[in-house]
Design a protein around this motif. Structure first.
Motif, PDB file in Angstrom:
ATOM      1  N   UNK A   2      -5.017   6.705  -1.548  1.00 18.27           N
ATOM      2  CA  UNK A   2      -4.419   5.434  -1.143  1.00 18.27           C
ATOM      3  C   UNK A   2      -4.458   4.487  -2.337  1.00 18.27           C
ATOM      4  N   UNK A   3      -3.334   3.808  -2.578  1.00 21.11           N
ATOM      5  CA  UNK A   3      -3.227   2.901  -3.718  1.00 21.11           C
ATOM      6  C   UNK A   3      -2.586   1.600  -3.289  1.00 21.11           C
ATOM      7  N   UNK A   4      -2.735   0.587  -4.149  1.00 20.20           N
ATOM      8  CA  UNK A   4      -2.110  -0.720  -3.911  1.00 20.20           C
ATOM      9  C   UNK A   4      -1.343  -1.107  -5.159  1.00 20.20           C
ATOM     10  N   UNK A   5      -0.264  -1.834  -4.943  1.00 23.20           N
ATOM     11  CA  UNK A   5       0.533  -2.333  -6.060  1.00 23.20           C
ATOM     12  C   UNK A   5       0.988  -3.743  -5.734  1.00 23.20           C
ATOM     13  N   UNK A   6       1.178  -4.530  -6.771  1.00 25.12           N
ATOM     14  CA  UNK A   6       1.645  -5.904  -6.605  1.00 25.12           C
ATOM     15  C   UNK A   6       3.008  -6.042  -7.265  1.00 25.12           C
ATOM     16  N   UNK A  48       0.854  -1.187   0.000  1.00 27.07           N
ATOM     17  CA  UNK A  48       0.000   0.000   0.000  1.00 27.07           C
ATOM     18  C   UNK A  48       0.886   1.231   0.000  1.00 27.07           C
ATOM     19  N   UNK A  49       0.449   2.263  -0.728  1.00 26.09           N
ATOM     20  CA  UNK A  49       1.174   3.531  -0.722  1.00 26.09           C
ATOM     21  C   UNK A  49       0.180   4.646  -0.996  1.00 26.09           C
ATOM     22  N   UNK A  50       0.636   5.880  -0.832  1.00 24.24           N
ATOM     23  CA  UNK A  50      -0.225   7.020  -1.050  1.00 24.24           C
ATOM     24  C   UNK A  50       0.388   7.922  -2.105  1.00 24.24           C
TER      25      UNK A  50
END
Length: 130
Positions: free
Chosen positions: A84-88, A77-79
């Protein structure tokens, strides 16, 4: 169990950095073809590699190289811009280089239909070991 295996081509040279404690970390992405026919497309998978393997990747991999990456999927998770966002990412534990460092030029490629070329690359300057 969390295990990921992908095979594809590097979309850019690995970027190697070092943490404040001196640990090497390399990042790159791998293009993986999926589907077929009109549904064929490429997925671009981000890969993170740590420690000695990161340095090996940085020294040996370049854009366009074919690799097999084995590791685990990590969701972070990051901002960004207040959102707020998610990345894989795939955190690599093993990487296999599936092609040679330098591809032969068109004039150096062997003609597979030429019977005199058969087996010339098996043991280039050695006798057969049996």
């Amino acid at each position: 169990m969390n295990k990921v295996i992908i095979v594809g081509y590097l979309t850019r040279d690995p970027e190697v950095r070092y943490t404040q404690t001196g640990k090497a970390v390399a990042t790159f992405s791998v293009a993986v073809n999926t589907g077929y026919g009109e549904n064929k497309r490429a997925d671009f998978i981000p890969v993170v590699v740590w420690d000695k393997l990161a340095e090996v990747c940085g020294n040996n991999l370049t854009k366009g190289r074919r690799v097999l990456v084995e590791g685990r999927l990590q969701i972070r998770d990051y901002e960004k811009d207040g959102q707020k966002r998610r990345a894989a990412d795939v955190v690599a534990q093993n990487i296999e280089f599936l092609d040679s460092k330098q591809q032969p030029s068109a004039s150096e490629k062997k003609d597979p239909s030429d019977p005199t070329q058969f087996g010339t690359e098996v043991f280039p300057e050695e006798e057969i070991p049996f």
